[in-house]
Design a protein around this motif. Structure first.
Motif, PDB file in Angstrom:
ATOM      1  N   PHE A   6      -1.679  15.011   5.260  1.00 36.97           N
ATOM      2  CA  PHE A   6      -0.347  15.083   4.682  1.00 36.97           C
ATOM      3  C   PHE A   6       0.680  14.871   5.794  1.00 36.97           C
ATOM      4  N   GLU A   7       1.756  14.181   5.478  1.00 42.34           N
ATOM      5  CA  GLU A   7       2.875  14.064   6.406  1.00 42.34           C
ATOM      6  C   GLU A   7       4.148  14.287   5.608  1.00 42.34           C
ATOM      7  N   MET A   8       4.885  15.299   6.021  1.00 37.57           N
ATOM      8  CA  MET A   8       6.078  15.699   5.279  1.00 37.57           C
ATOM      9  C   MET A   8       7.298  15.541   6.169  1.00 37.57           C
ATOM     10  N   VAL A  62       1.490  22.694  -0.465  1.00 38.25           N
ATOM     11  CA  VAL A  62       2.833  23.252  -0.594  1.00 38.25           C
ATOM     12  C   VAL A  62       3.093  24.133   0.624  1.00 38.25           C
ATOM     13  N   LEU A  63       4.170  23.821   1.346  1.00 39.43           N
ATOM     14  CA  LEU A  63       4.634  24.656   2.457  1.00 39.43           C
ATOM     15  C   LEU A  63       5.944  25.284   2.015  1.00 39.43           C
ATOM     16  N   LYS A  64       5.963  26.617   1.964  1.00 40.86           N
ATOM     17  CA  LYS A  64       7.175  27.311   1.546  1.00 40.86           C
ATOM     18  C   LYS A  64       7.327  28.537   2.434  1.00 40.86           C
ATOM     19  N   GLY A  65       8.375  28.534   3.257  1.00 38.55           N
ATOM     20  CA  GLY A  65       8.504  29.588   4.259  1.00 38.55           C
ATOM     21  C   GLY A  65       7.331  29.462   5.216  1.00 38.55           C
ATOM     22  N   ASN A  66       6.572  30.533   5.382  1.00 38.98           N
ATOM     23  CA  ASN A  66       5.363  30.493   6.210  1.00 38.98           C
ATOM     24  C   ASN A  66       4.095  30.375   5.380  1.00 38.98           C
ATOM     25  N   ASP A  67       4.233  30.295   4.047  1.00 42.57           N
ATOM     26  CA  ASP A  67       3.072  30.145   3.174  1.00 42.57           C
ATOM     27  C   ASP A  67       2.556  28.708   3.200  1.00 42.57           C
ATOM     28  N   VAL A  68       1.247  28.597   3.311  1.00 39.63           N
ATOM     29  CA  VAL A  68       0.569  27.305   3.222  1.00 39.63           C
ATOM     30  C   VAL A  68      -0.383  27.421   2.043  1.00 39.63           C
ATOM     31  N   GLY A 110       5.004  20.842  -6.938  1.00 40.43           N
ATOM     32  CA  GLY A 110       6.098  20.383  -6.098  1.00 40.43           C
ATOM     33  C   GLY A 110       5.699  19.951  -4.703  1.00 40.43           C
ATOM     34  N   GLY A 111       4.398  19.987  -4.389  1.00 40.83           N
ATOM     35  CA  GLY A 111       3.931  19.596  -3.065  1.00 40.83           C
ATOM     36  C   GLY A 111       3.409  18.174  -3.033  1.00 40.83           C
ATOM     37  N   GLN A 112       3.154  17.709  -1.823  1.00 36.80           N
ATOM     38  CA  GLN A 112       2.595  16.376  -1.642  1.00 36.80           C
ATOM     39  C   GLN A 112       1.125  16.399  -2.068  1.00 36.80           C
ATOM     40  N   ARG A 113       0.691  15.336  -2.717  1.00 34.14           N
ATOM     41  CA  ARG A 113      -0.652  15.269  -3.284  1.00 34.14           C
ATOM     42  C   ARG A 113      -1.402  14.079  -2.721  1.00 34.14           C
ATOM     43  N   ALA A 155       0.819  -1.207   0.000  1.00 38.41           N
ATOM     44  CA  ALA A 155       0.000   0.000   0.000  1.00 38.41           C
ATOM     45  C   ALA A 155       0.855   1.260   0.000  1.00 38.41           C
ATOM     46  N   PHE A 156       2.035   1.212   0.606  1.00 39.95           N
ATOM     47  CA  PHE A 156       2.885   2.382   0.694  1.00 39.95           C
ATOM     48  C   PHE A 156       4.138   2.266  -0.169  1.00 39.95           C
ATOM     49  N   ALA A 157       4.149   1.352  -1.090  1.00 38.72           N
ATOM     50  CA  ALA A 157       5.343   1.107  -1.893  1.00 38.72           C
ATOM     51  C   ALA A 157       5.732   2.328  -2.726  1.00 38.72           C
ATOM     52  N   ASP A 158       4.754   3.069  -3.236  1.00 40.39           N
ATOM     53  CA  ASP A 158       5.055   4.211  -4.088  1.00 40.39           C
ATOM     54  C   ASP A 158       5.469   5.447  -3.301  1.00 40.39           C
ATOM     55  N   GLY A 159       5.120   5.525  -2.024  1.00 43.65           N
ATOM     56  CA  GLY A 159       5.419   6.708  -1.225  1.00 43.65           C
ATOM     57  C   GLY A 159       4.489   7.840  -1.604  1.00 43.65           C
ATOM     58  N   PRO A 160       4.742   9.027  -1.067  1.00 48.35           N
ATOM     59  CA  PRO A 160       3.864  10.158  -1.347  1.00 48.35           C
ATOM     60  C   PRO A 160       3.932  10.560  -2.818  1.00 48.35           C
ATOM     61  N   LYS A 161       2.812  10.983  -3.333  1.00 46.46           N
ATOM     62  CA  LYS A 161       2.767  11.458  -4.712  1.00 46.46           C
ATOM     63  C   LYS A 161       3.057  12.959  -4.711  1.00 46.46           C
ATOM     64  N   ILE A 162       3.808  13.405  -5.704  1.00 46.31           N
ATOM     65  CA  ILE A 162       4.177  14.806  -5.826  1.00 46.31           C
ATOM     66  C   ILE A 162       3.342  15.435  -6.937  1.00 46.31           C
ATOM     67  N   GLY A 163       2.761  16.593  -6.629  1.00 46.21           N
ATOM     68  CA  GLY A 163       1.909  17.289  -7.584  1.00 46.21           C
ATOM     69  C   GLY A 163       2.702  18.208  -8.495  1.00 46.21           C
ATOM     70  N   PRO A 164       2.017  18.856  -9.440  1.00 47.52           N
ATOM     71  CA  PRO A 164       2.696  19.713 -10.410  1.00 47.52           C
ATOM     72  C   PRO A 164       3.328  20.967  -9.802  1.00 47.52           C
TER      73      PRO A 164
END
Length: 130
Positions: A123-125, A44-50, A30-33, A19-28
């Motif tokens: 999401f878990e990053m 997408v978490l970048k600096g303090n932007d969510v 650059g964030g977790q999808r 079930a977790f073989a592929d790991g998290p999917k990355i969106g267009p």
């Protein structure tokens, strides 16, 4: 053990690994999808932007005008809630106090599209911004 019992046991032990073989999917962006009800969401978490991007099942951008969202962020053993407001096209954006790097950041988003029931995404990053 009987053969069917052995097959069932083997299936139960291998299911979590596959079930977790592929790991998290990355969106267009650059964030977790991940999925949130009928939508695909990308965080997408970048600096303090969510920023939460919303697409449909065919990966086409969904207009988020009138949508509401909230992100509950757990980082460095502290929890904070961040309101996410429509920020054009298919993005909802808010500001968090993420500070420096983190070993682990967990985020649960609640998205309410106009006239719809709320849907959640988790999401878990490994590190903030990655």
């Amino acid at each position: 053990m009987k053969f069917p019992t052995i097959l069932l046991a083997a299936a139960l032990f291998t299911a979590p690994a596959t079930a977790f073989a592929d790991g998290p999917k990355i969106g267009p962006n650059g964030g977790q999808r991940t999925d949130a009800g009928p939508y695909h969401t990308e965080l997408v978490l970048k600096g303090n932007d969510v920023v939460l991007y919303v697409t449909d099942g065919a990966d086409k951008p969904v207009d988020v005008t009138g949508a509401k969202a909230e992100a509950t962020i757990l980082a460095n053993k502290q929890t904070q809630k961040v309101a996410l407001e429509p920020a054009g096209a298919n993005a909802l954006k808010g500001q968090a106090n993420l500070g420096g790097g983190h070993d682990s950041v967990k985020v649960v988003t609640a998205l309410t599209m106009p006239g719809q029931k709320p849907v959640q995404a988790r999401f878990e990053m490994g590190h903030a911004g990655h």
